[in-house]
Every structure is written in C-alpha cells, then in structure tokens.
Design a protein around this motif. Structure first.
Motif, PDB file in Angstrom:
ATOM      1  N   ILE A 108       0.873  -1.173   0.000  1.00  0.00           N
ATOM      2  CA  ILE A 108       0.000   0.000   0.000  1.00  0.00           C
ATOM      3  C   ILE A 108       0.907   1.218   0.000  1.00  0.00           C
ATOM      4  CG2 ILE A 108      -1.810   1.232   1.228  1.00  0.00           C
ATOM      5  CD1 ILE A 108      -2.456  -1.417   2.639  1.00  0.00           C
ATOM      6  N   ASP A 109       0.887   1.949  -1.099  1.00  0.00           N
ATOM      7  CA  ASP A 109       1.761   3.117  -1.271  1.00  0.00           C
ATOM      8  C   ASP A 109       3.211   2.711  -0.995  1.00  0.00           C
ATOM      9  OD1 ASP A 109      -0.424   4.691  -1.981  1.00  0.00           O
ATOM     10  OD2 ASP A 109      -0.847   5.184   0.116  1.00  0.00           O
ATOM     11  N   ASP A 110       3.826   3.250   0.077  1.00  0.00           N
ATOM     12  CA  ASP A 110       5.221   2.932   0.360  1.00  0.00           C
ATOM     13  C   ASP A 110       5.363   1.914   1.495  1.00  0.00           C
ATOM     14  OD1 ASP A 110       4.295   4.594   2.328  1.00  0.00           O
ATOM     15  OD2 ASP A 110       6.162   5.724   2.523  1.00  0.00           O
ATOM     16  N   MET A 111       4.277   1.234   1.853  1.00  0.00           N
ATOM     17  CA  MET A 111       4.300   0.272   2.942  1.00  0.00           C
ATOM     18  C   MET A 111       4.037  -1.130   2.387  1.00  0.00           C
ATOM     19  SD  MET A 111       1.912   0.136   6.350  1.00  0.00           S
ATOM     20  CE  MET A 111       0.423  -0.027   5.398  1.00  0.00           C
ATOM     21  N   ALA A 112       4.791  -2.100   2.875  1.00  0.00           N
ATOM     22  CA  ALA A 112       4.598  -3.489   2.466  1.00  0.00           C
ATOM     23  C   ALA A 112       4.370  -4.351   3.695  1.00  0.00           C
ATOM     24  CB  ALA A 112       5.811  -3.986   1.697  1.00  0.00           C
ATOM     25  N   ILE A 113       3.351  -5.204   3.628  1.00  0.00           N
ATOM     26  CA  ILE A 113       3.043  -6.126   4.715  1.00  0.00           C
ATOM     27  C   ILE A 113       3.242  -7.534   4.198  1.00  0.00           C
ATOM     28  CG2 ILE A 113       1.253  -6.936   6.289  1.00  0.00           C
ATOM     29  CD1 ILE A 113      -0.095  -4.188   5.879  1.00  0.00           C
ATOM     30  N   ARG A 114       4.091  -8.293   4.885  1.00  0.00           N
ATOM     31  CA  ARG A 114       4.315  -9.683   4.525  1.00  0.00           C
ATOM     32  C   ARG A 114       3.778 -10.550   5.647  1.00  0.00           C
ATOM     33  NH1 ARG A 114       9.012  -7.015   3.133  1.00  0.00           N
ATOM     34  NH2 ARG A 114       9.469  -7.022   0.920  1.00  0.00           N
ATOM     35  N   THR A 115       2.942 -11.519   5.309  1.00  0.00           N
ATOM     36  CA  THR A 115       2.348 -12.375   6.335  1.00  0.00           C
ATOM     37  C   THR A 115       1.972 -13.714   5.743  1.00  0.00           C
ATOM     38  OG1 THR A 115       0.634 -12.496   8.028  1.00  0.00           O
ATOM     39  CG2 THR A 115       0.012 -11.504   5.947  1.00  0.00           C
ATOM     40  N   ALA A 116       1.670 -14.662   6.610  1.00  0.00           N
ATOM     41  CA  ALA A 116       1.137 -15.952   6.182  1.00  0.00           C
ATOM     42  C   ALA A 116      -0.320 -15.986   6.615  1.00  0.00           C
ATOM     43  CB  ALA A 116       1.911 -17.095   6.828  1.00  0.00           C
ATOM     44  N   ILE A 117      -1.212 -16.373   5.708  1.00  0.00           N
ATOM     45  CA  ILE A 117      -2.640 -16.342   5.996  1.00  0.00           C
ATOM     46  C   ILE A 117      -3.317 -17.538   5.347  1.00  0.00           C
ATOM     47  CG2 ILE A 117      -3.123 -14.880   4.007  1.00  0.00           C
ATOM     48  CD1 ILE A 117      -5.273 -13.520   5.706  1.00  0.00           C
ATOM     49  N   ASP A 118      -4.378 -18.019   5.985  1.00  0.00           N
ATOM     50  CA  ASP A 118      -5.158 -19.100   5.385  1.00  0.00           C
ATOM     51  C   ASP A 118      -5.827 -18.567   4.124  1.00  0.00           C
ATOM     52  OD1 ASP A 118      -4.554 -20.893   7.367  1.00  0.00           O
ATOM     53  OD2 ASP A 118      -6.320 -20.415   8.570  1.00  0.00           O
ATOM     54  N   LEU A 119      -5.842 -19.381   3.089  1.00  0.00           N
ATOM     55  CA  LEU A 119      -6.433 -18.944   1.818  1.00  0.00           C
ATOM     56  C   LEU A 119      -7.914 -18.609   1.965  1.00  0.00           C
ATOM     57  CD1 LEU A 119      -4.674 -21.360  -0.682  1.00  0.00           C
ATOM     58  CD2 LEU A 119      -4.227 -18.943  -0.303  1.00  0.00           C
ATOM     59  N   GLU A 120      -8.595 -19.256   2.884  1.00  0.00           N
ATOM     60  CA  GLU A 120     -10.024 -18.974   3.043  1.00  0.00           C
ATOM     61  C   GLU A 120     -10.264 -17.572   3.617  1.00  0.00           C
ATOM     62  OE1 GLU A 120     -10.703 -21.163   7.317  1.00  0.00           O
ATOM     63  OE2 GLU A 120     -10.582 -22.388   5.508  1.00  0.00           O
ATOM     64  N   HIS A 121      -9.265 -16.991   4.286  1.00  0.00           N
ATOM     65  CA  HIS A 121      -9.397 -15.644   4.841  1.00  0.00           C
ATOM     66  C   HIS A 121      -8.861 -14.561   3.909  1.00  0.00           C
ATOM     67  CE1 HIS A 121     -10.728 -17.198   8.642  1.00  0.00           C
ATOM     68  NE2 HIS A 121      -9.654 -17.965   8.737  1.00  0.00           N
ATOM     69  N   LEU A 122      -8.186 -14.938   2.841  1.00  0.00           N
ATOM     70  CA  LEU A 122      -7.573 -13.971   1.940  1.00  0.00           C
ATOM     71  C   LEU A 122      -8.573 -12.995   1.331  1.00  0.00           C
ATOM     72  CD1 LEU A 122      -4.944 -13.005   0.771  1.00  0.00           C
ATOM     73  CD2 LEU A 122      -5.183 -14.680  -1.063  1.00  0.00           C
ATOM     74  N   PRO A 123      -9.759 -13.417   0.869  1.00  0.00           N
ATOM     75  CA  PRO A 123     -10.707 -12.436   0.315  1.00  0.00           C
ATOM     76  C   PRO A 123     -11.127 -11.378   1.343  1.00  0.00           C
ATOM     77  CG  PRO A 123     -11.353 -14.654  -0.311  1.00  0.00           C
ATOM     78  CD  PRO A 123     -10.234 -14.790   0.660  1.00  0.00           C
ATOM     79  N   GLN A 124     -11.275 -11.766   2.605  1.00  0.00           N
ATOM     80  CA  GLN A 124     -11.642 -10.799   3.646  1.00  0.00           C
ATOM     81  C   GLN A 124     -10.528  -9.772   3.849  1.00  0.00           C
ATOM     82  OE1 GLN A 124     -12.284 -13.455   6.881  1.00  0.00           O
ATOM     83  NE2 GLN A 124     -14.407 -13.901   6.316  1.00  0.00           N
ATOM     84  N   VAL A 125      -9.284 -10.224   3.809  1.00  0.00           N
ATOM     85  CA  VAL A 125      -8.154  -9.320   3.979  1.00  0.00           C
ATOM     86  C   VAL A 125      -8.089  -8.338   2.811  1.00  0.00           C
ATOM     87  CG1 VAL A 125      -5.629  -9.189   4.071  1.00  0.00           C
ATOM     88  CG2 VAL A 125      -6.841 -10.939   5.377  1.00  0.00           C
ATOM     89  N   ILE A 126      -8.290  -8.832   1.604  1.00  0.00           N
ATOM     90  CA  ILE A 126      -8.252  -7.960   0.429  1.00  0.00           C
ATOM     91  C   ILE A 126      -9.355  -6.907   0.516  1.00  0.00           C
ATOM     92  CG2 ILE A 126      -8.589  -7.901  -2.079  1.00  0.00           C
ATOM     93  CD1 ILE A 126      -7.155 -10.651  -2.150  1.00  0.00           C
ATOM     94  N   ARG A 127     -10.567  -7.318   0.908  1.00  0.00           N
ATOM     95  CA  ARG A 127     -11.662  -6.348   1.057  1.00  0.00           C
ATOM     96  C   ARG A 127     -11.341  -5.305   2.127  1.00  0.00           C
ATOM     97  NH1 ARG A 127     -14.899 -10.901  -0.072  1.00  0.00           N
ATOM     98  NH2 ARG A 127     -15.144 -11.419   2.136  1.00  0.00           N
ATOM     99  N   ALA A 128     -10.733  -5.728   3.234  1.00  0.00           N
ATOM    100  CA  ALA A 128     -10.384  -4.794   4.309  1.00  0.00           C
ATOM    101  C   ALA A 128      -9.342  -3.789   3.846  1.00  0.00           C
ATOM    102  CB  ALA A 128      -9.884  -5.558   5.525  1.00  0.00           C
TER     103      ALA A 128
END
Length: 133
Positions: A108-128
């Motif tokens: 996001i802009d000049d910030m990068a977030i690296r994490t491990a997440i369950d694939l079933e939760h990925l759409p919720q994270v993208i929407r957030a």
C-alpha cells in the motif's frame, strides 16, 4: 481549576492550613484516578468535580499504573466465573493441504506487509485493505 475563565466564578473556597492546599489521602487519589479511567468520563470533568487539576489526575493515574497507588476495595476489579459448556458441534479436524497458510505480500503506497494467511481468509483481507484506502 486549571483553565482560565472570564467572569464571575460563582463560588470561592478558602482552604485552611499552612500551605492552603488540599491534602488527599492516597486512597482518595486512587479512587479519583480510577473514576477518571471509566469509559466515556472526561478527565476534566472528574478534576472539576473533585477540585483538582487535570495534571493531578494524570499523575495519580500514572502512579496507579505503576503500582504506587492501590485501588480501594470497593473499586477493585471483579472477575466473573468462567462457564464452559460442552459443544455438540463437530470438533475441528486436521487441515487439508488446500487450506495451508499462504505467504502474502500486500503493498500500500510505500508500505509493504508480509504475512502468512489461510487462503479462506484472503478475500476478507483484500476487502479490508481496499476499504481502508
């Protein structure tokens, strides 16, 4: 108190003693500080109510956090008993390989977030993330 106001004050309180200052016990200070920690209660309102300054309230709050003041028995935190009910729902089983955590990098802009997440939760994270922009 600690905020100058113009006009007639309406009341004048004379404090007796060698210094002309209020002397509160530690229990009173702790009780007043605990009152100021209640949700939705402004520190200035508590200070006015007790004839103190906001600085005095903040100092008592700091001393309370550091353990230099003790809460009166009537204000000590109380705990509710823990009630555990047996669930009739099926117990979770081992994860299938398709729901294993995925490594994700969100930029996001000049910030990068690296994490491990369950694939079933990925759409919720993208929407957030989209909603936060």
């Amino acid at each position: 108190m600690d905020v100058p106001t113009a006009g007639y004050a309406g009341r004048l309180e004379v404090l007796e003693g060698p210094t002309g200052r209020r002397v509160r016990s530690e229990a009173d200070g702790a009780r007043i500080a605990a009152e100021s920690l209640m949700p939705g209660v402004p520190v200035a309102a508590v200070a006015r109510k007790h004839g103190a300054t906001r600085r005095q309230i903040y100092d008592s709050r700091r001393r309370l956090r550091q353990g230099q003041l003790a809460l009166p028995e009537s204000m000590a935190p109380m705990f509710a008993p823990l009630m555990v009910e047996e669930s009739s729902a099926p117990q979770p089983t081992m994860r299938s390989p398709k729901s294993a955590p995925a490594k994700v990098k969100i930029v996001i802009d000049d910030m990068a977030i690296r994490t491990a997440i369950d694939l079933e939760h990925l759409p919720q994270v993208i929407r957030a993330v989209r909603a936060s922009r």
